[in-house]
Design a protein around this motif. Sequence first.
Motif, mmCIF file in Angstrom:
data_model
loop_
_atom_site.group_PDB
_atom_site.id
_atom_site.type_symbol
_atom_site.label_atom_id
_atom_site.label_comp_id
_atom_site.label_asym_id
_atom_site.label_seq_id
_atom_site.Cartn_x
_atom_site.Cartn_y
_atom_site.Cartn_z
ATOM 1 N N GLY A 322 59.894 60.812 31.057
ATOM 2 C CA GLY A 322 60.695 60.377 30.567
ATOM 3 C C GLY A 322 61.063 59.089 30.279
ATOM 4 O O GLY A 322 60.659 57.543 30.928
ATOM 5 N N VAL A 345 70.010 61.820 29.548
ATOM 6 C CA VAL A 345 69.420 62.322 31.152
ATOM 7 C C VAL A 345 69.237 61.707 31.611
ATOM 8 O O VAL A 345 68.345 61.727 32.135
ATOM 9 C CB VAL A 345 69.204 63.880 30.435
ATOM 10 C CG1 VAL A 345 68.703 65.048 31.394
ATOM 11 C CG2 VAL A 345 69.582 64.707 29.219
ATOM 12 N N TYR A 384 63.459 72.290 26.501
ATOM 13 C CA TYR A 384 63.491 71.587 27.572
ATOM 14 C C TYR A 384 63.093 72.052 29.191
ATOM 15 O O TYR A 384 63.899 72.300 29.836
ATOM 16 C CB TYR A 384 63.138 69.939 27.780
ATOM 17 C CG TYR A 384 63.435 69.426 26.306
ATOM 18 C CD1 TYR A 384 62.114 68.643 25.603
ATOM 19 C CD2 TYR A 384 64.337 69.180 25.350
ATOM 20 C CE1 TYR A 384 61.645 68.121 24.600
ATOM 21 C CE2 TYR A 384 64.260 68.796 23.706
ATOM 22 C CZ TYR A 384 62.873 68.427 23.534
ATOM 23 O OH TYR A 384 62.500 67.695 22.309
ATOM 24 N N VAL A 386 62.051 70.148 32.649
ATOM 25 C CA VAL A 386 62.066 68.784 33.359
ATOM 26 C C VAL A 386 61.708 69.229 35.202
ATOM 27 O O VAL A 386 62.724 70.280 35.852
ATOM 28 C CB VAL A 386 63.581 68.340 32.555
ATOM 29 C CG1 VAL A 386 62.938 67.574 31.375
ATOM 30 C CG2 VAL A 386 64.644 68.060 33.647
ATOM 31 N N VAL A 404 66.774 72.056 30.079
ATOM 32 C CA VAL A 404 67.701 71.497 29.392
ATOM 33 C C VAL A 404 68.008 72.629 27.948
ATOM 34 O O VAL A 404 66.764 73.421 27.365
ATOM 35 C CB VAL A 404 66.780 70.372 28.793
ATOM 36 C CG1 VAL A 404 68.442 70.368 27.568
ATOM 37 C CG2 VAL A 404 67.224 69.174 30.244
ATOM 38 N N PHE A 417 65.757 61.188 27.543
ATOM 39 C CA PHE A 417 65.505 61.553 28.888
ATOM 40 C C PHE A 417 65.205 60.091 29.819
ATOM 41 O O PHE A 417 64.188 59.226 29.575
ATOM 42 C CB PHE A 417 63.913 62.267 29.518
ATOM 43 C CG PHE A 417 64.087 63.793 28.501
ATOM 44 C CD1 PHE A 417 65.001 64.767 29.227
ATOM 45 C CD2 PHE A 417 63.766 64.064 27.385
ATOM 46 C CE1 PHE A 417 65.583 66.133 28.421
ATOM 47 C CE2 PHE A 417 64.069 65.089 26.616
ATOM 48 C CZ PHE A 417 64.842 66.173 27.359
ATOM 49 N N LEU A 421 62.170 61.342 35.059
ATOM 50 C CA LEU A 421 62.465 63.185 35.053
ATOM 51 C C LEU A 421 60.949 63.505 34.499
ATOM 52 O O LEU A 421 60.840 62.396 33.170
ATOM 53 C CB LEU A 421 63.642 63.257 34.430
ATOM 54 C CG LEU A 421 64.826 63.097 33.823
ATOM 55 C CD1 LEU A 421 65.662 64.105 33.506
ATOM 56 C CD2 LEU A 421 65.065 64.603 35.553
ATOM 57 N N VAL A 423 58.750 65.544 31.831
ATOM 58 C CA VAL A 423 59.372 66.305 30.712
ATOM 59 C C VAL A 423 58.107 67.395 30.444
ATOM 60 O O VAL A 423 56.897 67.041 29.386
ATOM 61 C CB VAL A 423 60.071 66.010 29.932
ATOM 62 C CG1 VAL A 423 60.792 66.467 28.308
ATOM 63 C CG2 VAL A 423 60.951 64.673 30.407
#
Length: 508
Positions: A322, A345, A384, A386, A404, A417, A421, A423
């Motif tokens: 992220g 997020v 997505y 994650v 997500v 993000f 995280l 991704v």
Amino acid sequence: MQSSLLQKSDNLRLAANKRLNKINKLNFAQYMTPSSTASFMASLFKLKPGRVSLLDPGAGIGCLSSAFIDRVISEKNHSNIEIDSYEIDSSIKGYLHDNLFDFSSYANTHAIAVKWNIYNVDFIHQSVDNILSNKSLWNHSLKQYSYCIMNPPYKKISSNSQYRRELSALGIETVNLYSAFVALSIELLEESGQLVAIIPRSFCNGPYYKPFRRHILKNTSIDHLHLFNSRNKAFKDDNVLQENIIIALTKQKIQGPVTVSISTDDTFDDIKYEKYSFENIVHRDDPESFIHVPYESNYSKHNISKIMKSSLNELGIQLSTGPVVDFRLKEHLRLNPENGTCPLVYPCHFKDSRLYWPKDDSKKPNAIEINNKTQKWLYTAGYYTVVRRFSSKEEKRRLVASVVEPDIFPNSEVIAFENHLNVFHENKKGIPELIARGLSVFLNSTAVDNYFRRFSGHTQVNATDLKNFKYPNRETLVKLGKWAKKQNRITQELIDIKIDGLINGNYS
């Protein structure tokens, strides 16, 4: 049963630990070995009749040397031992002296003469000098050892340090003191010499330790690997949260099967052993030379590699950490969504693999401004998968994946993000819904988590590790996604049954 002298040595360790200078302990990364672990490490040597010379770099108060002497005494087929102990901290030299004196006196009562030397110098500097002198025109003789036992310091080596320059002069490229100690000690072993060390598992994977892994694989055979099920038990007196591994190596021996053992903690009460072919430890076609450590029963029951056929590149998917590092973009963060912002997020927005946004009681921001400074960090709204980068020590699984869904942000064209995280995306855009759901099911399975733990000793999930993973092909991921979408509630049991079915050839 632990001897009374080893118990005395353990009491000495605890006493010394309390009196250690805190600055020295930090600088020298001192975590002394409990006697139970020291005894287990000493038991891994295959002692041979003849010359016994032991190297103990980073000796501390001599816990490991003491356990080694105790082991030799139990064998009753050696008449003398020579030990070279290196300990840079002069404040604990007295403890080391007393411990070695007690054990050498004890050995004498068993007709074993122990000659021991304490070197109050930097092991890396001294060893590099000795090895380079041996390779010079003057060809100084290099002292070599039949055995080495160690609990080396754990501390990063900066790229511009004297250590890095000295090690590079020997062709040793590494980023941590512990791997430097092991690499140098391999150089100091005689042919067929044996080394047993307790070190972090971090060297088993990742790009930074690749040269070190290759150094081990080129110069030694891996004989034994031992894991602790609990991250915080190996050095519990120091409150160390670190996945450690005990590794036994033999210099220049032809590689054979590898014994893998596992115990919950340093009591070794529930220890289990299993043998594996070397191809299960280091895969032949792996350019990274990752070292996998199978879990005793899980490897045969959950051989997830049967369905791991596709790289991310073959799937047409990218993986990124992220991009939003909150402290660098603090002025652009907003606690709640408002005009001119988009959703941000964090890991805290996920619970039981589901996304809950916005989070009203969160101390973390729920949104980030959309402007020229933040635009490059934003992703197009979409589906997505994650994976959290960090897991707590109480976490049952290392891999925790979530989907997500864009419906959660119906009014947002872009989302962001946070850096904790990992991704899965397609060029900063979402991936197909069924692929996202299928990836989440796959990554959340117990079989995949066990496979991941076989080579990852980090307390975090690095993007590099996931990039080097193999995944089911797109067709299989879509089938997993369709299955997941039909479920009212997906439990761990349902996920594991589904993945076990795939492993066994049931693709329905």
